[in-house]
Design an enzyme around this catalytic site. Sequence first.
Site, PDB file in Angstrom:
ATOM      1  N   LYS A 110      -1.822 -55.061  64.543  1.00  0.00           N
ATOM      2  CA  LYS A 110      -1.899 -56.357  63.862  1.00  0.00           C
ATOM      3  C   LYS A 110      -2.042 -57.512  64.843  1.00  0.00           C
ATOM      4  O   LYS A 110      -2.827 -58.428  64.624  1.00  0.00           O
ATOM      5  CB  LYS A 110      -0.660 -56.574  62.985  1.00  0.00           C
ATOM      6  CG  LYS A 110      -0.500 -55.589  61.851  1.00  0.00           C
ATOM      7  CD  LYS A 110       0.634 -55.964  60.927  1.00  0.00           C
ATOM      8  CE  LYS A 110       1.987 -55.979  61.595  1.00  0.00           C
ATOM      9  NZ  LYS A 110       2.411 -54.650  62.095  1.00  0.00           N
ATOM     10  N   ARG A 125       7.876 -59.416  54.426  1.00  0.00           N
ATOM     11  CA  ARG A 125       8.183 -58.011  54.736  1.00  0.00           C
ATOM     12  C   ARG A 125       8.683 -57.255  53.513  1.00  0.00           C
ATOM     13  O   ARG A 125       8.965 -56.064  53.607  1.00  0.00           O
ATOM     14  CB  ARG A 125       9.252 -57.927  55.838  1.00  0.00           C
ATOM     15  CG  ARG A 125       8.770 -58.343  57.218  1.00  0.00           C
ATOM     16  CD  ARG A 125       9.887 -58.204  58.226  1.00  0.00           C
ATOM     17  NE  ARG A 125       9.518 -58.722  59.530  1.00  0.00           N
ATOM     18  CZ  ARG A 125       8.982 -57.997  60.507  1.00  0.00           C
ATOM     19  NH1 ARG A 125       8.735 -56.721  60.301  1.00  0.00           N
ATOM     20  NH2 ARG A 125       8.680 -58.535  61.663  1.00  0.00           N
ATOM     21  N   ARG A 127       3.312 -44.596  75.181  1.00  0.00           N
ATOM     22  CA  ARG A 127       3.325 -45.745  76.097  1.00  0.00           C
ATOM     23  C   ARG A 127       4.300 -45.497  77.247  1.00  0.00           C
ATOM     24  O   ARG A 127       5.380 -44.935  77.052  1.00  0.00           O
ATOM     25  CB  ARG A 127       3.765 -47.018  75.366  1.00  0.00           C
ATOM     26  CG  ARG A 127       2.775 -47.562  74.381  1.00  0.00           C
ATOM     27  CD  ARG A 127       3.409 -48.741  73.669  1.00  0.00           C
ATOM     28  NE  ARG A 127       2.558 -49.330  72.641  1.00  0.00           N
ATOM     29  CZ  ARG A 127       2.976 -50.174  71.717  1.00  0.00           C
ATOM     30  NH1 ARG A 127       4.246 -50.526  71.686  1.00  0.00           N
ATOM     31  NH2 ARG A 127       2.151 -50.669  70.830  1.00  0.00           N
ATOM     32  N   ARG A 158      10.007 -47.421  76.773  1.00  0.00           N
ATOM     33  CA  ARG A 158      10.865 -48.452  76.166  1.00  0.00           C
ATOM     34  C   ARG A 158      11.617 -47.848  74.977  1.00  0.00           C
ATOM     35  O   ARG A 158      11.089 -46.983  74.274  1.00  0.00           O
ATOM     36  CB  ARG A 158      10.026 -49.632  75.663  1.00  0.00           C
ATOM     37  CG  ARG A 158       9.363 -50.444  76.751  1.00  0.00           C
ATOM     38  CD  ARG A 158       8.708 -51.675  76.170  1.00  0.00           C
ATOM     39  NE  ARG A 158       7.993 -51.390  74.907  1.00  0.00           N
ATOM     40  CZ  ARG A 158       7.432 -52.315  74.161  1.00  0.00           C
ATOM     41  NH1 ARG A 158       7.497 -53.582  74.493  1.00  0.00           N
ATOM     42  NH2 ARG A 158       6.787 -51.988  73.051  1.00  0.00           N
ATOM     43  N   ARG A 210      11.286 -46.833  62.292  1.00  0.00           N
ATOM     44  CA  ARG A 210      10.606 -48.083  61.946  1.00  0.00           C
ATOM     45  C   ARG A 210       9.529 -47.831  60.878  1.00  0.00           C
ATOM     46  O   ARG A 210       9.331 -48.644  59.978  1.00  0.00           O
ATOM     47  CB  ARG A 210       9.976 -48.700  63.202  1.00  0.00           C
ATOM     48  CG  ARG A 210      11.013 -49.229  64.182  1.00  0.00           C
ATOM     49  CD  ARG A 210      10.377 -49.675  65.478  1.00  0.00           C
ATOM     50  NE  ARG A 210       9.537 -50.854  65.295  1.00  0.00           N
ATOM     51  CZ  ARG A 210       8.665 -51.283  66.204  1.00  0.00           C
ATOM     52  NH1 ARG A 210       8.500 -50.617  67.338  1.00  0.00           N
ATOM     53  NH2 ARG A 210       7.944 -52.363  65.982  1.00  0.00           N
TER      54      ARG A 210
END
Length: 212
Positions: free
Chosen positions: A13, A88, A123, A155, A166
């Site tokens: 996004k 949201r 990542r 991370r 999530r």
Amino acid sequence: MNLILMGAPGAGKGTQSAKISEKWNIPAVSTGDMLRAAVKEGTEMGVKAKSYMDAGQLVPDEVVIGIIKDYLSSDKCKDGFILDGFPRSIPQAEALDAMGVKIDAALSIEVADEKIVERMSGRRVCSCGASYHVVYKAPKTADVCDVCGAALYVRADDAAETVLNRLNTYHATTEPLKDYYAAKGILICVEGREEVSDTTAAVMAALSKFEA
């Protein structure tokens, strides 16, 4: 053009928001940016938000919505805006409607969960600020930074378990917004592609009806 940008965490996004903002010359605003600006400027809602943030608490919906209302009615948004990260949930969308904010389109970037998990859990970052991906941008030596030679790490937000949590929250709370905006006839779905440029082309084609 008043646009809401939707999509799961890791769908891209932020990248597409910047591209749309540049092309249409309208601000891309995230809830976090608006909160920080209101706190910095010391607005009435900003002061309220700061009291919650200083206490380590979530800023309640009514304060966030007040800050968004102030921002969207400012000169910065007179030619349109892109909302990234809000609403949201259905109650937040209803509150936005109650404010009298007109939304022209809700654009959802669609990416399969397994692809998002691959993107985010792959990542790797370095304390020097360099970032890599085990599939798309691998370092020359596994888990070692090309720039400074330090060890790379994952991370906490990118750990596979965190990403799945999530995604579950997104599907339960935010994804129902697609039906909400579809019922209003303003939902646009675009498939997130492997190449960022391909996703951008699809987004621009989907929004072309708003060009002057």
